[in-house]
Motif scaffolding. Structure first.
Motif, PDB file in Angstrom:
ATOM      1  N   GLU A  34       0.727  -1.152  -0.012  1.00 48.60           N
ATOM      2  CA  GLU A  34       0.001   0.214   0.181  1.00 48.60           C
ATOM      3  C   GLU A  34       0.631   1.451  -0.173  1.00 48.60           C
ATOM      4  O   GLU A  34       0.361   2.244  -0.459  1.00 48.60           O
ATOM      5  CB  GLU A  34      -0.948  -0.016   1.086  1.00 48.60           C
ATOM      6  CG  GLU A  34      -2.102  -0.973   1.120  1.00 48.60           C
ATOM      7  CD  GLU A  34      -2.814  -0.804  -0.262  1.00 48.60           C
ATOM      8  OE1 GLU A  34      -3.215   0.362  -0.370  1.00 48.60           O
ATOM      9  OE2 GLU A  34      -3.158  -1.613  -0.995  1.00 48.60           O
ATOM     10  N   PHE A  35       1.913   1.324   0.685  1.00 46.08           N
ATOM     11  CA  PHE A  35       2.843   2.274   0.734  1.00 46.08           C
ATOM     12  C   PHE A  35       3.921   2.507  -0.214  1.00 46.08           C
ATOM     13  O   PHE A  35       5.163   2.916  -0.055  1.00 46.08           O
ATOM     14  CB  PHE A  35       3.276   2.683   2.014  1.00 46.08           C
ATOM     15  CG  PHE A  35       2.179   3.057   3.206  1.00 46.08           C
ATOM     16  CD1 PHE A  35       1.451   4.293   3.215  1.00 46.08           C
ATOM     17  CD2 PHE A  35       1.723   1.970   3.900  1.00 46.08           C
ATOM     18  CE1 PHE A  35       0.538   4.503   4.067  1.00 46.08           C
ATOM     19  CE2 PHE A  35       0.459   2.109   4.966  1.00 46.08           C
ATOM     20  CZ  PHE A  35       0.122   3.545   4.869  1.00 46.08           C
ATOM     21  N   ALA A  36       3.773   1.764  -1.262  1.00 45.02           N
ATOM     22  CA  ALA A  36       4.818   1.499  -2.283  1.00 45.02           C
ATOM     23  C   ALA A  36       5.403   2.834  -2.817  1.00 45.02           C
ATOM     24  O   ALA A  36       6.584   3.186  -3.031  1.00 45.02           O
ATOM     25  CB  ALA A  36       4.418   0.671  -3.437  1.00 45.02           C
ATOM     26  N   ASP A  37       4.417   4.011  -3.036  1.00 44.65           N
ATOM     27  CA  ASP A  37       4.731   5.132  -3.323  1.00 44.65           C
ATOM     28  C   ASP A  37       4.864   6.055  -2.485  1.00 44.65           C
ATOM     29  O   ASP A  37       4.925   7.214  -2.636  1.00 44.65           O
ATOM     30  CB  ASP A  37       3.524   5.585  -4.523  1.00 44.65           C
ATOM     31  CG  ASP A  37       2.369   5.646  -4.075  1.00 44.65           C
ATOM     32  OD1 ASP A  37       2.161   5.019  -2.816  1.00 44.65           O
ATOM     33  OD2 ASP A  37       1.333   6.386  -4.340  1.00 44.65           O
ATOM     34  N   CYS A  38       5.264   5.826  -1.271  1.00 46.44           N
ATOM     35  CA  CYS A  38       5.507   6.552  -0.222  1.00 46.44           C
ATOM     36  C   CYS A  38       6.850   6.575   0.539  1.00 46.44           C
ATOM     37  O   CYS A  38       7.541   5.296   0.141  1.00 46.44           O
ATOM     38  CB  CYS A  38       4.356   6.485   1.059  1.00 46.44           C
ATOM     39  SG  CYS A  38       2.819   6.623   0.385  1.00 46.44           S
ATOM     40  N   THR A  39       7.192   7.478   0.946  1.00 47.50           N
ATOM     41  CA  THR A  39       8.862   7.594   1.830  1.00 47.50           C
ATOM     42  C   THR A  39       8.430   6.776   3.197  1.00 47.50           C
ATOM     43  O   THR A  39       7.433   7.266   3.741  1.00 47.50           O
ATOM     44  CB  THR A  39       9.019   8.819   2.134  1.00 47.50           C
ATOM     45  OG1 THR A  39       9.060   9.459   0.647  1.00 47.50           O
ATOM     46  CG2 THR A  39      10.653   8.612   2.641  1.00 47.50           C
ATOM     47  N   VAL A  40       9.016   5.823   3.375  1.00 45.93           N
ATOM     48  CA  VAL A  40       8.791   5.026   4.595  1.00 45.93           C
ATOM     49  C   VAL A  40      10.021   4.891   5.484  1.00 45.93           C
ATOM     50  O   VAL A  40      11.290   4.318   5.006  1.00 45.93           O
ATOM     51  CB  VAL A  40       8.355   3.392   4.197  1.00 45.93           C
ATOM     52  CG1 VAL A  40       8.013   2.744   5.764  1.00 45.93           C
ATOM     53  CG2 VAL A  40       7.158   3.630   3.619  1.00 45.93           C
TER      54      VAL A  40
END
Length: 1552
Positions: free
Chosen positions: A1489-1495
């Motif tokens: 789900e957070f592939a396109d976010c900075t984690v």
């Protein structure tokens, strides 16, 4: 009679014409007989008792003091005068005809009396208090009676030359000497030997005058004024008031009374048995069976009986009706004395109105003589004075009775708790028992203060009605009818108010619950920027609460209105009926004002009686509870014998024991012999009766048959360690003497040395209640050390090794319990689950189902292949795995024990500091993962971290204390409160009160004018229209008085609610805006207290106090004004009186406030010590320390008693001084009325004196309310203190970030530094790095490296100390906090949920649609669960999310993050709570789900970050490595060593 007397003195005895002239005088014969005999008769009846100490006393007589010498010299002078007068008489007798007998008898009587006085002075040297009250009263009487001959001799001397010069001289000299003696006996005569006692308690040696005026207490009041009193400053109790002394008497009486009551109980039971038709009246049934039958009977009629007894709870019958009798028998002297004082006081209450009547008659009558007026004025003063002395003594006695009853009951409850049988103990929980102590004993105390009102109120009511009937005849009934009618109205209002109160308590609880959650989850609120939503929720509840509060205040003002109308309506009804019934009834001043003062007398008993009756009902309930508890059965230890048997330490002979008298046997037919000095292991499955065996040896169980013989003293280590709230050292010594060498040896053997190094105060560290700041293992070791130190003969150890780590267990066994340990010579009975120690036991006892299945040595039992061998097989497999793990762990980390047990506690010790909090959180996880690499250096750094906080904590505590206790309250606080009320409101409220009292004065002046009509229309018919006008205006004025008051109270109710709203609003909004560091340095309890107690005070107590104060103040002003209107000169007298009054008040208030505080501070130790005792009963009994604990309880009680006693005396000290001011006001108003007799009407005099008679109560009240107001206004100060705490940055600033920011999610750290608080070191020491858009970064590092600080910085929970963080070209320091926090997402370490619906927990602002919420739940794998709930999204989450599992809570937090879907996600890894499955779910969801976010992941398990793009390794606040995991593994750096420890060698091994 009079003829004989006339012959006796040779002149006229009585002639009334002596008095009917302006210069009245008494006949000489009357003066020589009656006036001489009254004081002498009094003296001779009472004085000889005072000679007893000379013969009886065992004490040495105390030494001679200067006061004693002065007294004896003066008395010798008197003897010489008497002898001289006798000689003179004999001399005269010879020359002329015989003299009258009185010339011989009086000097002889005096001679005998003075000799007796000499003897009494001598006899008092055998007593502690060397002053005699009887002598003091005698001097007073003698001087008063002497005044009359004194003035008549003087007048005669001034008119004509003196006929009998020697006797004239004798009289005046002896009168002067008596006056001197009177003055001297006012001082306390303190012998040098008693100086020390006097220092501890001056009351013991205080003179009579000092005792009745409480003068001995003055020095304490001064001390309290100069500095805040501490418990050390307060005087000791008198020996007879000490708890032990009171309790000894009570116990003696209690034993006999309970015995009688139990006999009655048996009779009742027999009767019941006959009624229920028991065939063979238990004649031929064995005891045990008859007991069974009894029990069966008790069980069957349970339902029926409940209905009979009106549901008095439990069905068991108990000895009844003995408690009150016992208390009366114990305190009969106090009761009798107080009855005597109260009777005198009640009689005098009715003398004043009669004197007032005479005074008015005197002023209205032109013919009367001036001396009558002066006599009345003096009599009024004397009655007021004696009345107030009696009342204060009575109150003092009542309150003493109250505290003594409370003390003796608490002591009785405590003692009972120590001797209670386990069956009785099961009936009431610890909480209930503490309640008996706090609530029920307190009820008795309150009841004892007013118990005499039960007879005194009806008596006063009857007397008032009788006197009123004499004044106004049957028309009194109209007034009474009004009074009686008002009672149901008031009752209705009270009931209504009660329902509102109950409803409001619910609101309050709800508000406090939310506040508690907000404060506990404040971090989450801040990280998610949810404060506004919760602020709104709290404010909604608060609004409901204030609405109820307003209604309640309105009700209150109506009931005040009714209460104010009452006295006026009563008098209106009576007077109106009186004048309307009959033309000839004319209201004159005597009637009106006597009636009014009698009505005033009536008000108090009428108000008191219902209160006392309701209090009586409550006390009745308490009586039953206490009787059931104190009459319960004691522990029966007859089955434990202590006979010397050679070669046996403990011997069980067919012992069968049960937990309850008729329950199932827990251990059956045990026959065992334990030899001295052996180690016996007791093993068995769970529930096989191991602990019961131990309890039976301790005598805690009911014996069914057989017995146990124990030789020698016991020491006992229970399964759950019992730790006292004392220092660690005291816990180990447990009341024994300190033997340093043995103590050190014990500490070493019990592995306590490393702990002592870590605890802030070593062995002087104060351990909290229930051992709160020790870990489980430490508690167990302290408990063991206590046993070892006690050096007993037989040790009973109930599984002491289960709570400690395996290797520590081994150590303890070797050094303490085993064949080579400290206890090798003692008999040890060890209950254990651990198998590894069994081979070393001398004897093993195997229990199955409460019976011994086999016993013998390890090898024999193994060979038997019985229950023991099975037990071994069952447990052995588990143990081996465990022990293998343990040994490896131990081999790798010698520090593990220190890690698990000794680091934790110190963290708990000072949880006030962010650093330690994060450290603690991390270590607990850290220890699980990297226990092997917990290197020595980190332990040292830990110690450093630890040394700081305690100091810091002390610092805060001190600051806090100062803030609470500073003396006078600043005036600005009152202003601040009034400003919150609203200045206009305040002004109009004050005006309303002024209006009320203007009308009040008007009513009274009108009444006095009305009564003067009686003079004006003396012999004419009274015009009807005049009569109607008088009644009408009187009514109108009275009504306007009440209406003004209603206006004022209604307004003040609105104002008060407004103030409450404003203050709570300010407090709440400020607390939500203060920075995180504030919450870390302030215990939550302290903040909660502001919202609970202080807001309650502002809501309910302060408005009441303000109102009462205003009305008292106005009442006093108006009274003084009326007196001044009557006699303007009175204004001059007001000035000195008010100065005196002001000083007394100032001194008293500061002392009283401190004493109240000391009372509450010293009260809690009583209850906590009791709770502690109850929970450690078996230990205390095993060591046989009951006596010591009883004594400690007595000491704790006495400390509280002395502060309460001091407070009581301070109140009496004040009251007596104020009532003296009141008596002076009465005296001067009467005196001035007498002086200006010609110019005054009767009405105005009646008015001024009757208002003066009423002023004493009001003066008292003013001081009380002032001190109460001053105590309560502190709440405003405390709330204000928290509205001024510095806020964090603004939530929203001028500079808003662009819409859709952060769109890319790039983070740049530029030389970033941060510290937790200004005075602490930097935590991040200049971090510089770039995190690219949609990059996945893992952050690792050892404990305390600053990982968590990193998240705190991104959210600006911590503000930068230097450098910047830039997200998508925006410097985060320049925008508002909410703009920042709403656009980042975090999944926090510990999942915090709030009460409310599930939807509210996900989306408190209702920003998202239901579809979006469901979508998030689906992604978080929660959808099936939530769909299965009956309410779905509206499912209520309980406090702290208790009704969800930890894993589910974590998933809810994930759903929150998914719902927000910001460009930047921070994952503070929640490893502690989550099972591997949930963890796997979370990881996969985040990856997809957070592939396109900075984690950013802060990792504790390296597995989770092995697939990140880059890993940042922190050490001591700096970045030491920052690269992809592959690269870092190749480099031999910190990361690779950490990976090795975690068993990761290359990337491939990390897949979960």
């Amino acid at each position: 009679m009079s003829a004989a007397l006339e012959e006796f003195c040779g002149s006229v005895f009585w002639n009334a014409s002596f008095l009917t002239r302006p210069d009245a005088d008494l006949p000489v014969c009357f003066q020589q007989t009656v006036l001489v005999w009254i004081p002498l008769g009094f003296f001779w009846i009472l004085a000889p008792w005072h000679l007893l100490p000379m013969w009886k006393s065992r004490a040495k007589k105390s030494s001679v003091t200067s006061l004693y010498i002065i007294k004896q010299v003066l008395t010798t002078l008197l003897i010489m005068m008497a002898v001289a007068e006798l000689t003179l008489t004999f001399g005269e007798d010879t020359k002329q005809n015989s003299l009258p007998a009185v010339r011989y008898t009086n000097p002889s009587l005096y001679l005998a009396t003075w000799i007796l006085v000499l003897l009494i002075h001598h006899a008092r040297r055998f007593c502690l208090c060397r002053d005699s009250g009887i002598l003091f009263c005698f001097w007073t009487l003698s001087l008063l009676c002497g005044i009359l001959p004194f003035q008549s001799l003087l007048r005669r001397a001034l008119q004509a030359p003196i006929s009998d010069v020697p006797r004239f001289v004798f009289f005046f000299v002896s009168y002067g000497v008596q006056l001197l003696l009177f003055l001297v006996s006012g001082f306390s005569d303190i012998a040098p030997e008693t100086k020390e006692i006097t220092k501890k308690n001056p009351e013991v040696t205080a003179s009579f005058l000092s005792s009745i005026t409480f003068e001995w207490y003055t020095s304490m009041v001064f001390k309290g004024y100069r500095k805040p009193l501490e418990i050390e400053d307060i005087w000791e109790l008198k020996a007879k008031d000490k708890t032990q002394a009171i309790y000894t008497v009570l116990e003696k009486n209690m034993k006999t009374a309970v015995r009688k009551a139990q006999a009655e109980l048996e009779k009742r039971k027999r009767k019941r048995r006959r009624r229920e038709g028991d065939p063979d009246h238990g004649n031929n049934i064995s005891k045990a069976q008859s007991q069974d039958i009894l029990v069966l009977e008790e069980k069957q009629p349970k339902k029926k009986k409940k209905e009979d007894k009106g549901g008095s709870g439990s069905s068991k019958d108990f000895p009844r009706g003995w408690l009150v009798k016992t208390l009366c028998k114990t305190f009969w002297q106090n009761l009798l004395l107080s009855v005597a004082f109260k009777l005198v006081h009640d009689a005098l209450v009715f003398v004043s109105p009669q004197l007032l009547k005479l005074l008015i008659a005197f002023v209205s009558d032109e013919e009367s003589f001036a001396w009558q007026g002066y006599l009345y004025a003096i009599l009024l003063f004397l009655t007021a004075l004696i009345q107030s002395l009696c009342l204060q003594q009575y109150f003092s006695l009542c309150f003493q009775l109250g505290i003594n009853v409370r003390a003796s009951l608490i002591a009785a409850i405590y003692k009972k708790a120590l001797t209670m049988s386990s069956a009785t103990r099961k009936e009431s929980t610890v909480g209930e028992t503490v309640n008996l102590m706090s609530a029920d004993a307190q009820r008795f105390m309150d009841m004892a203060n007013f118990v005499h009102q039960l007879w005194s109120s009806p008596l006063q009511i009857i007397l008032s009605i009788v006197f009123l009937w004499r004044e106004l005849g049957p028309s009194v009934l109209a007034g009474l009818a009004v009074m009686v009618l008002l009672i149901p109205i008031n009752a209705f209002l009270v009931a209504k108010a009660k329902t509102i109160q109950v409803r409001n308590m619910k609101n309050k609880d709800e508000r406090m619950k939310i506040m508690n959650e907000v404060l506990n989850g404040i971090k989450i609120l801040k990280l998610f920027a949810w404060e506004p939503s919760f602020e709104k929720r709290v404010n909604e509840i608060r609004a409901r609460e204030l609405k109820d509060l307003l209604n309640f205040s309105y009700l209150q003002s109506i009931s005040i209105f009714v209460f104010t109308c009452a006295p006026f309506l009563v008098s209106l009804a009576s007077f109106a009926v009186y004048v309307l019934v009959d033309e000839n009834n004319i209201l004159d001043a005597q009637k009106a004002f006597t009636a009014i003062s009698l009505f005033n007398v009536l008000r108090f008993p009428m108000a008191m009686l219902p209160l006392v009756l309701s209090s009586l009902v409550q006390t009745n309930v308490s009586t039953a509870r206490l009787e059931r508890y104190l009459g319960g059965e004691d522990l029966d230890t007859s089955a434990i014998h202590h006979n010397p048997i050679a070669g046996s330490a403990v011997r069980f002979s067919e012992a069968t024991f049960a937990w309850e008298r008729d329950g199932n046997a827990a251990i059956r037919d045990v026959t065992l012999d334990i030899t001295p000095g052996s180690l016996v292991a007791v093993v068995g499955a769970v529930g096989s009766g191991k602990s019961s065996l131990v309890s039976a040896m301790l005598g805690e169980m009911e014996n069914i048959k057989g017995h146990i013989n124990i030789q020698g003293s016991l020491a006992y280590v229970p399964q759950q360690a019992w730790i006292q709230n004392a220092t660690l050292k005291d816990n180990i010594l447990f009341g024994s003497e300190l033997d340093e060498a043995r103590y050190q040896q014990v500490i070493k053997a019990c592995a306590l040395l490393p702990d002592l190094e870590l605890l802030p105060g070593g062995d002087q560290t104060e351990i909290g209640e229930k051992g709160i700041n020790l870990s489980g293992g430490q508690k167990q070791r302290v408990s063991l050390a206590r046993a070892v130190y006690s050096n007993a003969d037989i040790y009973i150890l109930d599984d002491p090794l289960s709570a400690v780590d395996a290797h520590v267990g081994k150590y303890l066994f070797e050094h303490v319990l085993g064949p080579k340990g400290l206890l090798q010579k003692k008999t040890r009975i060890l209950v254990t689950h651990s198998i590894s120690f069994l081979p070393q036991a001398d004897n093993i006892v195997v229990l199955v189902g409460g019976a011994v299945s086999e016993h013998g040595s390890y090898s024999t039992l193994l060979a038997n292949r019985g229950a023991f061998a099975q037990f071994l097989n069952h447990y052995g497999s588990q143990e081996e795995d465990a022990s293998e793990k343990n040994t490896t762990a131990v081999a790798v980390a010698g520090y593990e024990e220190q890690g698990d047990e000794d680091l934790e506690p110190c963290v708990e010790e000072s949880p006030d500091d962010v650093v330690t909090m994060t450290l603690k959180r991390e270590t607990s996880i850290h220890q699980r993962e990297f226990s092997r690499s917990l290197s020595k250096c980190s332990t040292n750094s830990w110690k450093k971290a630890k040394e700081e906080p305690p100091k810091n904590m002390k610092g805060q505590k001190l600051i806090e204390k100062e803030a609470v206790e500073t003396g006078k309250v600043k005036f600005s606080m009152y202003l601040r409160y009034l400003r919150a009320v609203g200045l206009w409101y305040s002004f109009w409220v004050a005006m309303g009160y002024v209006g009320e009292y203007v009308a009040f004065v008007g009513t009274n002046l009108w009444l006095s004018a009305w009564t003067d009509d009686a003079q004006r229309y003396l012999n004419q018919t009274y015009p009807v229209e005049q009569r109607d006008l008088r009644i009408g205006v009187f009514g109108a004025l009275g009504m306007s008085q009440a209406i003004f008051l209603l206006f004022a109270t209604m307004l003040s109710a609105r104002g008060a609610v407004r103030a409450s709203r404003v203050m709570h609003q300010q407090l709440l909004s400020n607390i939500l805006r203060v920075p995180m560091s504030f919450f870390d340095t302030t215990p939550t309890g302290r903040i909660v207290n502001r919202f609970a107690k202080d807001i309650f005070t502002i809501d309910e107590t302060i408005p009441m106090s303000f109102r009462t104060w205003l009305s008292c103040f106005m009442a006093i002003i108006s009274t003084l004004l009326m007196i001044c209107l009557a006699t303007p000169f009175f204004a001059l007298i007001i000035i000195p009186l008010s100065i005196f009054y002001y000083f007394v008040l100032r001194f008293y208030v500061s002392t009283s406030r401190q004493l109240r505080r000391l009372d509450s501070v010293t009260r809690s130790p009583i209850y906590s010590h009791f709770g502690e005792t109850v929970s450690g009963l078996s230990v205390i009994r095993a060591y046989r320390h009951q006596e010591r604990f009883l004594q400690q309880n007595e000491r704790t009680m006495d400390i509280n008693q002395k502060s309460v006693y001091s407070w009581i005396v301070s109140n009496r000290w004040l009251a007596i001084r104020l009532e003296f001011v009141g008596s002076l006001v009465v005296f001067f108003s009467a005196l001035l009325a007498v002086i200006s007799k010609g110019t005054l009407e009767g009405g105005i005099v009646g008015l001024s004196v009757s208002s003066a008679l009423n002023i004493t109560q009001t003066l008292n009240w003013l001081v009380r309310t002032s001190s109460e107001l001053e105590t309560n206004i502190v709440a405003v100060e405390r709330v204000y203190e928290y509205t001024k705490v510095k806020n964090e940055a603004l939530w929203v600033t001028e500079k808003r970030p662009p819409r859709g920011w952060p769109s890319k999610g790039e983070i740049q750290f530029v030389d970033y530094q941060v510290r937790y608080r200004p005075e602490l070191e930097l935590v991040l020491q200049g971090i510089t790095c770039n995190i690219k858009s949609t990059e996945k970064v893992g952050v690792v590092g050892r404990t305390g490296a600053g990982k968590s600080s990193l998240t705190n910085c991104l959210f600006r929970v911590l503000e930068a100390a230097g450098g910047t963080i830039i997200i998508d070209e925006v410097d985060i320091a320049t925008i508002g906090l909410h703009d920042l926090r709403q656009n980042l997402t975090i999944i926090p370490q510990d999942p915090v949920l709030f009460t409310g619906t599930l939807r509210m927990n996900l989306d408190p602002f209702d920003q998202y649609t239901d579809e979006e919420v469901w979508k998030a739940l689906e992604l978080a794998h929660l959808k099936p669960y939530v769909q299965g709930l009956p309410e779905g999204l509206l499912h209520l989450v309980s406090e702290g999310g208790e009704n969800l599992s930890v894993g589910q809570r974590q998933l809810v937090c994930l759903a929150r993050a998914l719902l927000r879907k910001a460009k930047i996600l921070i994952l503070d890894e929640a490893t502690a709570a989550v099972d591997l499955e949930t963890d796997h779910l979370i990881q996969t969801t985040i990856r997809s789900e957070f592939a396109d976010c900075t984690v950013l992941t802060i990792a504790h398990r390296l597995h989770t970050i092995m697939d990140s793009n880059r890993v940042m390794v922190l050490q001591a606040g700096r970045i030491v490595e920052y690269d992809s995991p592959e690269e870092l593994l190749k480099k031999q750096g910190i990361f690779s060593s950490m990976a090795k420890d975690a068993g990761i060698t290359n990337i491939e091994t990390t897949t979960l």
